[in-house]
Write a protein that holds these residues in place. Structure first.
Motif, mmCIF file in Angstrom:
data_model
loop_
_atom_site.group_PDB
_atom_site.id
_atom_site.type_symbol
_atom_site.label_atom_id
_atom_site.label_comp_id
_atom_site.label_asym_id
_atom_site.label_seq_id
_atom_site.Cartn_x
_atom_site.Cartn_y
_atom_site.Cartn_z
ATOM 1 N N TYR A 1 -11.870 -19.320 -4.288
ATOM 2 C CA TYR A 1 -12.393 -18.047 -4.791
ATOM 3 C C TYR A 1 -12.122 -17.879 -6.287
ATOM 4 O O TYR A 1 -13.019 -17.537 -7.053
ATOM 5 C CB TYR A 1 -11.782 -16.877 -4.000
ATOM 6 N N ASP B 1 -20.088 -13.905 8.820
ATOM 7 C CA ASP B 1 -19.838 -14.767 7.668
ATOM 8 C C ASP B 1 -21.023 -15.640 7.285
ATOM 9 O O ASP B 1 -20.939 -16.455 6.372
ATOM 10 C CB ASP B 1 -18.609 -15.647 7.906
ATOM 11 N N GLU C 1 -18.629 -20.757 1.664
ATOM 12 C CA GLU C 1 -17.901 -22.007 1.402
ATOM 13 C C GLU C 1 -18.735 -23.221 1.806
ATOM 14 O O GLU C 1 -18.765 -24.219 1.083
ATOM 15 C CB GLU C 1 -16.572 -22.017 2.168
ATOM 16 N N PRO D 1 -13.957 -24.545 4.345
ATOM 17 C CA PRO D 1 -13.632 -23.178 4.743
ATOM 18 C C PRO D 1 -12.330 -23.034 5.520
ATOM 19 O O PRO D 1 -11.944 -21.932 5.862
ATOM 20 C CB PRO D 1 -14.828 -22.762 5.604
ATOM 21 N N PRO E 1 -16.231 -16.035 2.191
ATOM 22 C CA PRO E 1 -16.648 -16.163 3.584
ATOM 23 C C PRO E 1 -16.986 -17.616 3.922
ATOM 24 O O PRO E 1 -17.445 -18.377 3.057
ATOM 25 C CB PRO E 1 -17.897 -15.281 3.680
ATOM 26 N N ASP E 2 -16.767 -17.992 5.161
ATOM 27 C CA ASP E 2 -17.004 -19.371 5.603
ATOM 28 C C ASP E 2 -18.414 -19.846 5.264
ATOM 29 O O ASP E 2 -18.595 -20.980 4.824
ATOM 30 C CB ASP E 2 -16.766 -19.503 7.110
ATOM 31 N N ASP F 1 -13.416 -15.314 7.127
ATOM 32 C CA ASP F 1 -12.796 -16.141 6.092
ATOM 33 C C ASP F 1 -11.639 -16.910 6.728
ATOM 34 O O ASP F 1 -10.481 -16.514 6.617
ATOM 35 C CB ASP F 1 -12.320 -15.252 4.942
#
Length: 159
Positions: A130, A79, A110, A117, A106-107, A99
């Motif tokens: 998203y 990620d 974020e 996240p 994905p973290d 995620d």
């Protein structure tokens, strides 16, 4: 006739008992790592110890085993956030799930966006982070255009 009674079979049995790492042994070499886990990542029990960090991500092998991460990859879930950062994060990131909050970002992305996240809708406007990114909204501001209507409500009339 069983193997125990066959002349000459006892050396084979003795070798198996001395050198095999049975499942019940746990940590046969005493390095702090479960043998089954260790052998799933490394060629032998002697190649690594619990204090080793072969991927250089800052987590030793014992921490990787406890976290369920891959000791040969700096970012187990891919990620964009290394395992040590995720494991030590006060946010509670999951180093085995790219995620953590399940919002399709994905973290790592974020964190770059400034969203949380571990929360699918950072600004609590009714749209996931998203969806806001895809629609061009600010996922950290419930009313991106400052028009007095939250993005989650505005999207219903904005089709």
């Amino acid at each position: 006739m069983t193997c125990w009674r066959t002349p000459g079979s006892w050396p084979v049995v003795l070798v198996l008992l001395l050198f095999a790492a049975p499942a019940w042994a746990g940590d046969g070499d005493g390095d702090g790592l479960e043998d089954e886990w260790e052998l799933s990542y490394f060629v032998s029990l002697a190649s690594q110890t619990g204090a080793g960090d072969p991927d250089g991500d800052g987590l030793d092998n014992e921490a990787e085993e406890n976290a369920g991460t891959d000791p040969t990859e700096t970012d187990t879930d891919g990620d964009g956030v290394d395992d040590a950062t995720e494991v030590g994060s006060p946010l509670g990131l999951d180093p085995t799930n790219m995620d953590t909050d399940g919002d399709f970002l994905p973290d790592g992305e974020e964190l770059q966006l400034g969203t949380n996240p571990t929360q699918a809708d950072t600004d609590l406007d009714g749209l996931t982070d998203y969806i806001e990114v895809v629609k061009g909204y600010d996922p950290t501001n419930a009313d991106t255009d400052q028009g007095g209507i939250q993005d989650g409500e505005e999207v219903l009339v904005d089709h």
